[in-house]
Design a protein around this motif. Structure first.
Motif, mmCIF file in Angstrom:
data_model
loop_
_atom_site.group_PDB
_atom_site.id
_atom_site.type_symbol
_atom_site.label_atom_id
_atom_site.label_comp_id
_atom_site.label_asym_id
_atom_site.label_seq_id
_atom_site.Cartn_x
_atom_site.Cartn_y
_atom_site.Cartn_z
ATOM 1 N N THR B 97 0.859 -1.191 0.000
ATOM 2 C CA THR B 97 0.000 0.000 0.000
ATOM 3 C C THR B 97 0.894 1.239 0.000
ATOM 4 O O THR B 97 2.061 1.168 0.391
ATOM 5 C CB THR B 97 -0.916 0.060 1.236
ATOM 6 O OG1 THR B 97 -0.095 0.205 2.408
ATOM 7 C CG2 THR B 97 -1.765 -1.194 1.371
ATOM 8 N N ASP B 103 -5.794 0.168 4.152
ATOM 9 C CA ASP B 103 -6.553 -1.029 3.820
ATOM 10 C C ASP B 103 -5.567 -2.158 3.571
ATOM 11 O O ASP B 103 -4.369 -1.926 3.406
ATOM 12 C CB ASP B 103 -7.452 -0.802 2.599
ATOM 13 C CG ASP B 103 -6.640 -0.623 1.339
ATOM 14 O OD1 ASP B 103 -6.267 -1.643 0.727
ATOM 15 O OD2 ASP B 103 -6.352 0.538 0.962
ATOM 16 N N TYR B 105 -5.979 -4.542 1.125
ATOM 17 C CA TYR B 105 -6.100 -5.119 -0.214
ATOM 18 C C TYR B 105 -5.411 -4.280 -1.285
ATOM 19 O O TYR B 105 -5.493 -4.589 -2.460
ATOM 20 C CB TYR B 105 -7.582 -5.290 -0.586
ATOM 21 C CG TYR B 105 -8.320 -6.200 0.369
ATOM 22 C CD1 TYR B 105 -8.117 -7.577 0.323
ATOM 23 C CD2 TYR B 105 -9.194 -5.684 1.309
ATOM 24 C CE1 TYR B 105 -8.775 -8.416 1.211
ATOM 25 C CE2 TYR B 105 -9.860 -6.517 2.197
ATOM 26 C CZ TYR B 105 -9.644 -7.878 2.150
ATOM 27 O OH TYR B 105 -10.281 -8.715 3.027
ATOM 28 N N ARG B 492 -16.322 3.515 5.121
ATOM 29 C CA ARG B 492 -16.200 2.677 6.323
ATOM 30 C C ARG B 492 -17.462 1.863 6.478
ATOM 31 O O ARG B 492 -18.499 2.194 5.917
ATOM 32 C CB ARG B 492 -16.025 3.561 7.563
ATOM 33 C CG ARG B 492 -14.690 4.277 7.620
ATOM 34 C CD ARG B 492 -14.587 5.096 8.891
ATOM 35 N NE ARG B 492 -13.250 5.659 9.043
ATOM 36 C CZ ARG B 492 -12.211 4.993 9.525
ATOM 37 N NH1 ARG B 492 -12.343 3.730 9.896
ATOM 38 N NH2 ARG B 492 -11.036 5.569 9.634
ATOM 39 N N SER B 582 -5.155 -0.949 9.200
ATOM 40 C CA SER B 582 -6.545 -0.544 9.368
ATOM 41 C C SER B 582 -7.391 -1.718 9.873
ATOM 42 O O SER B 582 -7.314 -2.826 9.357
ATOM 43 C CB SER B 582 -7.083 -0.067 8.022
ATOM 44 O OG SER B 582 -8.413 0.327 8.170
#
Lengths: 310, 643
Positions: B97, B103, B105, B492, B582
């Motif tokens: 990331t 996140d 993913y 969210r 997160s």
């Protein structure tokens, strides 16, 4: 001997030499491989250079080699422009026990040496101004353009492989690491694949078995994919996408040949074959920008001249 | 995909291999070669745009650096880029990331492999699986555009863009095999063959990657893949490329049932993916060009298991997704090297999953994009990029991402840059249409998520100033960038108060991230390379858990040294200050990893080989993703032969 005195003596010599024949002009043939184009340009430059010193003293016959072969008379000097003119003139005078001296220009060294009789070359009866650039000059340009140059790649073919030694000698003198690959048969692809990962810059050599209009696109593309710039030997290379090119124009070659002829006209031996003295450096500005280089044609040429003739 | 008409994918993607293998006409040296005309091969539209004229910061990682990094994953390589974080949710799920651990993913960046976007909108937005779908040994280079880039790449190029460019098929002729064995069940293999058929160059690569992941975590993984690339030049001005491939994975998931983990049992998830990607480019001369691309990809997960504590509840996380894209781009070369690039693109993504959408219907997202960028040179020392991208999303509606950037060459080799842009991240299909219910014997047991469909795209307004400098006499390149990224409408999940009350995807104020990052690439000698990539970040947010998602500092220092001819040493250290991924609420305690690689290159006849030993986490391991997981020291050896 001052140049002025020498010129005076030569002029006097010419006068004496031509005295009996009522100052009959010296006859010079310029045999062109092909009419017009670069051959005519080089011939014109030669003529201009000689006429500058001996105005009106020369009887020029400028024609294609084939036309000149129809001529009965025999010239005192022959200039052959291009490889096929050299071949034609050598054939024309092959049976002649005292052939006129032959000055060849606008031919690559390899082509000249393939045809010329080494004995006559040594005797100053045959000479040439090559079209290609001396290895030392090519390596010097690479070093000027890429100060941090680690390794320079050269692809040679079966015919040009003999040049490896002169490149290696020049590289030793200049402290450049060379990587020379000889392309055998259809192995261009393999040679390129093993060469490119090892080098920073690729130098094109005028061996048509390796670099020709069909292969250049692929060689350039493969090199550029690795961000490896190429140095070519004609303006067409820089147009096609080579970063740099180093070459002499037909006028520059013709002028040099004119100087040589002028020196030999008083009946002296021809100077030994030599590289063209003047040259042009071309830069493809788009490629230069893309590689984030700041190369200026005039500046590079100037620096190169200074290094050659300090 | 090359919006900057050059930099991206272009220089590698443009084919020209073709006739390399064909026999040159037999000819003797003559003067003709000096005077013949040659076709223009490298015209402006085919040249890579110089980094100092790109409207943003770029990190380029080439093949050589990838190999010497000792990485087994593409995501791992991205640690070398300032501002990137790398982790594994478990050993089967590596992820990279940019600018924070917002996140797991990689949903806030865009990833391309040879111009094909591998971003999946199936669930919450995902690039981590896509990053696995390329064989490291095939990569020519990775170009990372650090910074928001929706103005060129559309929604999801939210904080950055990773462009992976594989080798031209003409550059990987011959055969290659590579075998890796090591600790933790590491067992990788790659076999590749490249050849020319007429004037088409082809490459076929097959690979498998297997390991047991992290200790004490059920995360064994096996990933097998095969890729084909074909490059063809029908004419000197045209290049055609075709990529196709297939991947298959088995990934360990879950944990032993416990009070904190009532249902997520240990199991293997199966994944399959096939894709095809074609592109055609034509050089129009004078800096102009046309490009067309089309791609199709389909992937599916199978993941069925009984809920541990109530076995009558059958859970099925499986689903099938499709992605297709077709695009057209036109570059016009104008006076004084000005350039106008415009294009249109259509992308459709579908998802079908009973458990994700409580329906057997196929849900889809259709996007239409139109973009335009004007590269203006008002002065030889100034390049201004002005442009934007309009996007229509069939669910969330229209958006526009503008950009204005100016590059000023203050001196030869020194460029300053200032720019401003806005970008967005579209919600994933689950965020837009998700509905997850669990039944036990036909009775609703729990309802965990139901999207109201009202969620909007995340937005970011990004401002930056940058510097790119080359100090040629020192062999040093410096790239620095300071930025403010004002995120808003962060998506969210909210609303769940207990069993049976579902969450919804909602927009919340996002963090503002500001900071600076730099990379130094220093080659003091021909045998030494030192790379420093460092980012200093701060997050401003009303939420304490959001602030700690952004580490104050992340640093990668690489030292690459040729010890003697053929012997190579690399040391790569990666560390971050404490931060939390997160949703984990787990502050990791200063993760620090030192990798070492020693390689010996040799040649036997025409076969070139390399034997290497890599030790990851030489310093003894560190916390990975959460405090309970540890990435322990591991060693592996690789033997690679090229013939």
């Amino acid at each position: 001997m001052s140049p002025r005195l020498r010129r005076l003596l030569i002029a006097a010599f010419l006068c004496i030499m031509t005295y009996g024949s009522r100052a009959a002009p010296v006859s010079v043939w310029i045999a062109l491989s092909d009419m017009g184009g670069v051959y005519a340009e080089a011939a014109e430059a030669l003529r201009t250079e000689v006429e500058r010193v001996y105005p009106g003293r020369i009887e020029w016959r400028i024609a294609s080699a084939a036309q000149l072969r129809q001529t009965r008379s025999e010239p005192q000097w022959v200039v052959a422009v291009g490889g096929s003119a050299q071949r034609a003139m050598q054939e024309h005078f092959a049976e002649d026990p005292t052939p006129p001296p032959l000055l060849v220009m606008l031919v690559p060294r390899l082509a000249f040496e393939r045809l010329a009789d080494p004995g006559r070359v040594r005797a100053g009866q045959v000479s040439a101004v090559y079209l290609d650039q001396p290895p030392a000059r090519q390596l010097m340009l690479a070093q000027l353009a890429f100060p941090g140059l680690r390794s320079l790649g050269i692809l040679l073919g079966a015919e040009s492989r003999g040049q490896a030694a002169s490149f290696e000698k020049a590289a030793r003198e200049q402290g450049i690491r060379l990587n020379i690959q000889v392309v055998a048969g259809d192995g261009l692809f393999g040679a390129l694949q093993s060469l490119l990962p090892e080098v920073d810059v690729l130098l094109a050599t005028p061996d048509p078995a390796v670099f020709n209009s069909q292969t250049v696109a692929n060689i350039l593309a493969a090199a550029y994919r690795r961000r490896i710039p190429m140095i070519g030997f004609s303006p067409a290379y820089t147009r096609a996408g080579a970063l740099l090119s180093l070459y002499s124009t037909p006028t520059q070659v013709g002028t040099r040949a004119g100087e040589m002829l002028r020196q030999a006209l008083p009946g002296l031996a021809l100077p030994p074959p030599q590289w063209p003295r003047e040259f042009v450096v071309g830069v493809n500005q788009d490629v230069s920008r893309s590689l984030e280089l700041n190369l200026v044609e005039a500046q590079l040429a100037q620096q190169l001249r200074q290094k050659e003739r300090p | 995909m090359a919006r900057f008409a050059g930099l991206l994918a272009l220089s590698a993607a443009w084919a020209a291999g073709g006739a390399l293998a064909q026999q040159a006409p037999v000819a003797e040296a003559s003067e003709h070669g000096y005077f013949e005309d040659l076709p223009v091969v490298l015209s402006v539209s085919r040249l890579a745009q110089p980094l100092n004229e790109v409207p943003g910061a770029v990190t380029v990682i080439d093949r050589d650096l990838i190999r010497r990094s000792g990485a087994r994953e593409v995501a791992e390589v991205l640690r070398l880029v300032p501002g990137f974080l790398f982790t594994r949710r478990n050993g089967a799920n590596p992820v990279a990331t940019y600018h924070g651990a917002l996140d797991i993913y990689g949903a806030r960046m865009q990833v391309y492999v040879d111009g094909r976007s591998v971003y999946s909108s199936f669930y919450l937005g995902d690039t981590h699986r896509g990053l696995q779908g390329v064989v490291l040994e095939d990569i020519e280079r990775i170009e990372v555009l650090r910074g928001s880039n929706s103005a060129s790449y559309g929604a999801n190029a939210f904080l950055g863009v990773v462009n992976i460019i594989t080798r031209h098929a003409a550059d990987s002729h011959g055969g290659m095999v590579s075998l890796t064995r090591g600790d933790k069940g590491i067992d990788d293999g790659v076999a590749r063959v490249g050849w020319a058929a007429g004037d088409v160059n082809l490459r076929l690569t097959a690979s498998h990657r297997r390991d047991r992941g992290l200790d004490r975590v059920h995360d064994d993984s096996l990933l097998a893949q095969a890729h084909l690339r074909a490059d063809w030049n029908p004419r000197p001005s045209d290049e055609v490329r075709l990529n196709a491939g297939s991947m298959r994975g088995r990934f360990g998931e879950g944990a032993r049932p416990a009070a904190t983990n009532p249902g997520n049992i240990e199991r293997m998830i199966e994944w399959e993916d096939v894709y095809v990607n074609a592109s055609w480019r034509r050089d129009l001369g004078d800096g102009g060009g046309l490009a067309l691309h089309a791609s199709y990809e389909r992937d599916g997960y199978a993941d069925r298991f009984p809920y541990a504590t109530i076995p009558t509840i059958a859970i099925d996380n499986g689903g099938i997704g499709d992605r297709m894209e077709i695009g057209f781009q036109h570059t016009l070369g104008l006076a004084v090297r000005d350039r106008l690039v415009w294009g249109i693109e259509w992308r459709r993504e579908t998802a079908q999953s009973q458990s994700f959408f409580f329906s057997n219907a196929t849900f889809s997202v259709n996007r239409f994009r139109g973009f335009l960028n004007y590269e203006w040179r008002p002065h030889p020392q100034v390049v201004v990029n002005a442009g934007g991208l309009y996007e229509n999303h069939n669910i969330i509606g229209d958006s526009f991402a503008p950009r204005l950037t100016a590059n000023l060459h203050v001196a030869a080799d020194h460029t300053l840059r200032a720019g401003m842009t806005s970008a967005s991240r579209a919600p994933g299909l689950y965020e837009l249409r998700g509905d997850t219910r669990f039944f036990s014997g036909g009775v609703l047991a729990d309802w965990t998520f139901r999207s109201s469909g009202k969620v909007k795209a995340e937005r970011v307004l990004s401002q930056e100033v940058g510097y790119l400098g080359r100090f040629r006499s020192l062999g040093l390149t410096v790239d620095g960038r300071a930025f403010v990224e004002r995120m808003n409408d962060r998506i969210r999940f909210s609303g769940r108060t207990g069993v049976g009350v579902p969450n919804d995807a909602v927009n919340a104020p996002g963090p503002h991230i500001h900071g600076f990052e730099y990379q130094f690439d220093w080659q003091p000698t021909t045998t030494t390379r030192i790379l420093l990539a460092e980012a200093h970040l701060r997050a401003a947010s009303g939420r304490a858990d959001e602030i700690i998602e952004v580490p104050h500092r992340s640093t990668t220092l690489s030292f690459i040294q040729q010890l003697m001819r053929g012997v190579d040493l690399s040391l790569i250290s990666h560390s971050t200050t404490p931060f939390s991924w997160s949703g984990t609420n787990n502050v990791l305690d200063t993760p620090r990893q030192l990798d070492a690689r020693l390689a010996w290159a040799f040649a036997v006849g025409a076969t070139r080989g390399e034997a290497s030993v890599t030790v990851q986490a030489v310093n003894g391991g560190h916390q990975e993703y959460v405090r309970a997981n540890r990435f322990e020291r591991r060693a592996f050896a690789t033997l690679r032969l090229d013939f």
